[in-house]
Design an enzyme around this catalytic site. Sequence first.
Site, PDB file in Angstrom:
ATOM      1  CB  SER A 167     -23.280  -1.154 -13.625  1.00  0.00           C
ATOM      2  OG  SER A 167     -23.362   0.165 -13.111  1.00  0.00           O
ATOM      3  NE  ARG A 206       2.261  -6.289  -6.276  1.00  0.00           N
ATOM      4  CZ  ARG A 206       3.108  -5.272  -6.113  1.00  0.00           C
ATOM      5  NH1 ARG A 206       2.812  -4.054  -6.532  1.00  0.00           N
ATOM      6  NH2 ARG A 206       4.291  -5.471  -5.549  1.00  0.00           N
ATOM      7  CD  GLU A 223       1.036  -6.892 -11.757  1.00  0.00           C
ATOM      8  OE1 GLU A 223       1.880  -6.052 -11.379  1.00  0.00           O
ATOM      9  OE2 GLU A 223       1.077  -8.094 -11.427  1.00  0.00           O
TER      10      GLU A 223
END
Lengths: 153, 153, 153, 153, 153, 153, 153, 153, 153, 153
Positions: free
Chosen positions: C120, C94, C97
């Site tokens: 960063s 997830r 995604e």
Amino acid sequence: MDMIATTMTREDVTAMIIQAKKQGGLTWEGIAESIGMSPVWTHSAAMGMNAMPSDKADALVSTLGLAPEASAILQESPTKIWEQTVPTDPCIYRFYEIVGVYGPTLKALIHEKFGDGIMSAIDFDMTVSRVENPKGDRVKVEMSGKYLAYNCW
Amino acid sequence: MDMIATTMTREDVTAMIIQAKKQGGLTWEGIAESIGMSPVWTHSAAMGMNAMPSDKADALVSTLGLAPEASAILQESPTKIWEQTVPTDPCIYRFYEIVGVYGPTLKALIHEKFGDGIMSAIDFDMTVSRVENPKGDRVKVEMSGKYLAYNCW
Amino acid sequence: MDMIATTMTREDVTAMIIQAKKQGGLTWEGIAESIGMSPVWTHSAAMGMNAMPSDKADALVSTLGLAPEASAILQESPTKIWEQTVPTDPCIYRFYEIVGVYGPTLKALIHEKFGDGIMSAIDFDMTVSRVENPKGDRVKVEMSGKYLAYNCW
Amino acid sequence: MDMIATTMTREDVTAMIIQAKKQGGLTWEGIAESIGMSPVWTHSAAMGMNAMPSDKADALVSTLGLAPEASAILQESPTKIWEQTVPTDPCIYRFYEIVGVYGPTLKALIHEKFGDGIMSAIDFDMTVSRVENPKGDRVKVEMSGKYLAYNCW
Amino acid sequence: MDMIATTMTREDVTAMIIQAKKQGGLTWEGIAESIGMSPVWTHSAAMGMNAMPSDKADALVSTLGLAPEASAILQESPTKIWEQTVPTDPCIYRFYEIVGVYGPTLKALIHEKFGDGIMSAIDFDMTVSRVENPKGDRVKVEMSGKYLAYNCW
Amino acid sequence: MDMIATTMTREDVTAMIIQAKKQGGLTWEGIAESIGMSPVWTHSAAMGMNAMPSDKADALVSTLGLAPEASAILQESPTKIWEQTVPTDPCIYRFYEIVGVYGPTLKALIHEKFGDGIMSAIDFDMTVSRVENPKGDRVKVEMSGKYLAYNCW
Amino acid sequence: MDMIATTMTREDVTAMIIQAKKQGGLTWEGIAESIGMSPVWTHSAAMGMNAMPSDKADALVSTLGLAPEASAILQESPTKIWEQTVPTDPCIYRFYEIVGVYGPTLKALIHEKFGDGIMSAIDFDMTVSRVENPKGDRVKVEMSGKYLAYNCW
Amino acid sequence: MDMIATTMTREDVTAMIIQAKKQGGLTWEGIAESIGMSPVWTHSAAMGMNAMPSDKADALVSTLGLAPEASAILQESPTKIWEQTVPTDPCIYRFYEIVGVYGPTLKALIHEKFGDGIMSAIDFDMTVSRVENPKGDRVKVEMSGKYLAYNCW
Amino acid sequence: MDMIATTMTREDVTAMIIQAKKQGGLTWEGIAESIGMSPVWTHSAAMGMNAMPSDKADALVSTLGLAPEASAILQESPTKIWEQTVPTDPCIYRFYEIVGVYGPTLKALIHEKFGDGIMSAIDFDMTVSRVENPKGDRVKVEMSGKYLAYNCW
Amino acid sequence: MDMIATTMTREDVTAMIIQAKKQGGLTWEGIAESIGMSPVWTHSAAMGMNAMPSDKADALVSTLGLAPEASAILQESPTKIWEQTVPTDPCIYRFYEIVGVYGPTLKALIHEKFGDGIMSAIDFDMTVSRVENPKGDRVKVEMSGKYLAYNCW
């Protein structure tokens, strides 16, 4: 969709720069000098791999006689994309090979000299130069990047 | 297959070097100095990414107190293998990223300075050093490789 | 090769930490508190994805009753490797995604708020917390990373 | 096939939005505010990674002066596609790296705080903000997703 | 490292379950019934693809006569890993093929019946049954997952 | 090559169907009903993932008012291609995830109920429906495929 | 975990078959004949790519003098895995090449002779034979699979 | 670049053949017969996967009424390219699956019948036919390739 | 499974050959000469990439003083596997690069000199030699493979 | 963007060369001879895989009657790209296969004859010729590359 079709893209600007360079018989070194920047950074920004500050974009447009709207495009933050996970061009592949062969060594020596961290590829600069050598001239590449230590929290 | 099981491998020699380095509280810079070579090359050969000339292999065995048969193994021509097409370690990845972003620039400037050819990754050397800087110290990497021109025939 | 076979590895230390956590009925939150660090960083260092400063490594060894030589290993700069280019575990996927769907948005808003640069992942910290909600509690993830501007040279 | 060639696509709408934003000297934050939504969600929907409710689509069309038929397209359920399994742009890659390095940690802490389950990437929201810091300003990313427990049946 | 070597792993528990099933001449349907759960979920948890609530884990250990420490392992939140991006086993591949061929159709019909969202694979259950048919019996697979609407914020 | 350029392709027919559906304010369920087939199959054939018998192709052309030559194209045996080995769209990915997590379970239960064989993805049908549920409505997917036993010879 | 370590696996059975074949100076053709099956199917089942009916498994165990528990393993439904997406062995690659070059042709001719459907790889058999030829003997491979028509519903 | 734009390509010729076949209501079997070749080879050459001898190319041009310059193109040695390493079309995938499942068997039986070598995919021919069968007609594929022994030198 | 564990494998034989070569201070050229074959073929067969005729296998066993059962293994038809799709070792990569750069040229010139066909990699031999050159000695690789014409049928 | 659209590209020059070769009934051997270079190099440069010195570029333009601006393009340093990691064309694949099968042998023999190093693919030349043979003519490929020793520093 005419409105869209006539919009200038980064690819257009890159193509215009290359064409102007050819027609003017220029070099990257010369172009870089004329805008007061290094050849590595200048070529990279011309290819769409770095964004130009506005004064440098204007200077490039003026130097090469590009269309004025090219300046705004040169100042945009580009999305950096390379298509080939392993580059096939022999000249570029050799640098990939160096990362494969010497990557663990670079990591070990950075660790030894600085501690646990990395060399930045963002706060970074590079030069390429030619070193004369009786056994055959050599390419010298100098990279300099800020050391960044891992955070503990 | 006892005969085979007891043969020393490159992985064994690398592990012995790392253990001796730890136990002796040594640095790669120190080890390199004691055999009269650079730290980059010394680490690389210790990791099995370069072959050592016999005198250097003997010197390393003697410096670190390794088993004598390690010298022959350090002299073998290693098969250079890296498992990760795209390296995941952030320290090594940054160099991969530099090749992706600046690869075409390196090619263009080598072409401009030398002609159609490449920088050799074989007749090649490299140093890593620390440069003090008030805004944060910097990692400096210097590569030098012989220029090789494409052949026409 | 007995000398080598008995060397403790990072994988051993990770396994010992997990076993001590189970046997002591501990939580990551509790372990983190006992060494004065955050749960995210503590778990990450225990898994071999971050190096510990020596005092924190000693504290962890003492808290969990690990073998003393584990401290040195916890302080080493680890090579960060993940095997799966696309993670299959649904909980981790997830997040992958989210990077796929919202990556260009993160880039556009960082650009808008800061200029041409990145967040960063090294000078970085993160927290995970539980937020009560009548429609179902929510996971809150807060990331903070130093803004790094691209260099022009 | 003229009928087809003149159909407006999502790519056209995205291009029109970007052009209107440039010509109007707008920001994502400003556009989002004018339609009463967050900048993250607004940018994402403009890029074709989220569908807009009809009132928000109409508001965007009106705010930016887009062609009226763009509203229906902004309301369609888009097929979310990203071409690069590993993103090359450094700004997006850093988030991919965070998932690689801290993915198992996110999973472990979600498990510890909630039980066996995941953070939803659908019932999900996110903000990006700038945090001033004397050592250099920081990017702050806050994600919030509903916890979903695995079903047993 | 003896302490570690004797630790029971998930792979061990899976192997013990399979062996007990063989020796007892049991079926997955029978095992599932004896712990009061469905065959799909029971097999999946036995393979390490789902975590068991403690009463179900105890019931399985008792039913199959496993070592008592197996119960704790069955309750852990497993990291779900599948090695093959495209499954080669013909029986599993056919389901992959269905996702390839009918994936866009599933998306379109979910959209039509519910709006912009997805079927959850977490709040999810599934059954497999045999349907008699004079032209050849048929496999029936029924999936049920909670509809999750995309968030707008 | 004018002769070729004016040939209607499957992509053209798919685009015409989608346009007619939009302009007519139709649903897949309604279109399917008007040609006497299921919504899953109808959408799939409209997308070029299944071939239509001639009467159904004619009915679709008539219902939607398509150009007459579209009927022949809808009857052709299509080459089924999906570009993404792992689908990125979240709605489709969840089904891929189900195959990854539950694939071995589907195989084991088919084996238990039928013997050594597979569920056909050719002699196959599927429905998608909405099931009301006070905790949130659910997507129900029912697949049915002929069992095929492995041959021994 | 002694109980597990002594369990016989499919790999063990395959290895025992190969060893018995070598020691007995047997051929696949001879082994196949002795159990009354074809050489292709017999070799395939021996390699763990097909399941044996119980009488054939018993016959193989008896013919080759294998351990009795091998019969049950030969009857299990195997998970068919091949590691190489593109096979490197030249003998196997040539068949992969035939699928690449002639795959669209096989599809077109199956369509022409049968309609929209496929050749089953499950209800399938194959023979390999040697055909004498003055210009060099030829390998003849004959495949036969049931035609399966796509379902319309 | 007008000169170039009007050049006929292989893709053009393939498209013209398919169009002529449709307009003439022809079959591959019929086309093959009219030029005195097999349907497999004829389809393959029409698709640009084989080169035609000049008399066959002329015959095809004449039979289908193609533009005369198509003959020269049909005689060129084509570069054989397939885009999908693993074919997704179910009809073609089944053949890929057969190579995966039975590849080692094909190798073993070729070895047993001939010695160490391969079946040529160049000096190769193939037929596809329909075999009536009361349980469902079957697709029969017959391949014949010259045996090539490995060289020892 | 003791019976299996003590079986000699190809990997064992390769390791024994390398060990014997080292201990005897031999060269591949010398070993090849002692069995009356070429160095390329001899090394290749020793590595398990070619099968040896029985007399050559016996000669190698006798020359190197290997265990007698090694001869049978050297005569087996090996399954040729290389793990790296793109070889990383620089010495091997250069040959991969030559195939990438000059592959289309090799095809075009074979076509020009022979017609539509290929160079066999089975009925094939190769030599490697050193050619003195004042600018630096050169590696000479000579390949010879039988021309195979594509079949028309 | 008219200015850009009319710029000649490398692909245009390659297409013009192929067209001129066809129209003139020329061979690569003949073209090479007319510019005083080898057929391998000439074809490779014509395909955009090598840069031409100015006199050779002018000679080619003159021989084939190309547009004058083609000469400058033929002199540019090309970026060498091949799309297929594993080439599918059978003629080119056989050379890939040779690198896979014999790559380690080439490395071992180069090591034996020269020491630790490689054969250059840059300072490199190659010829292709036809060797008559009563058992079937053979393709002979001769490669020659400068030996490059690894550097020690």
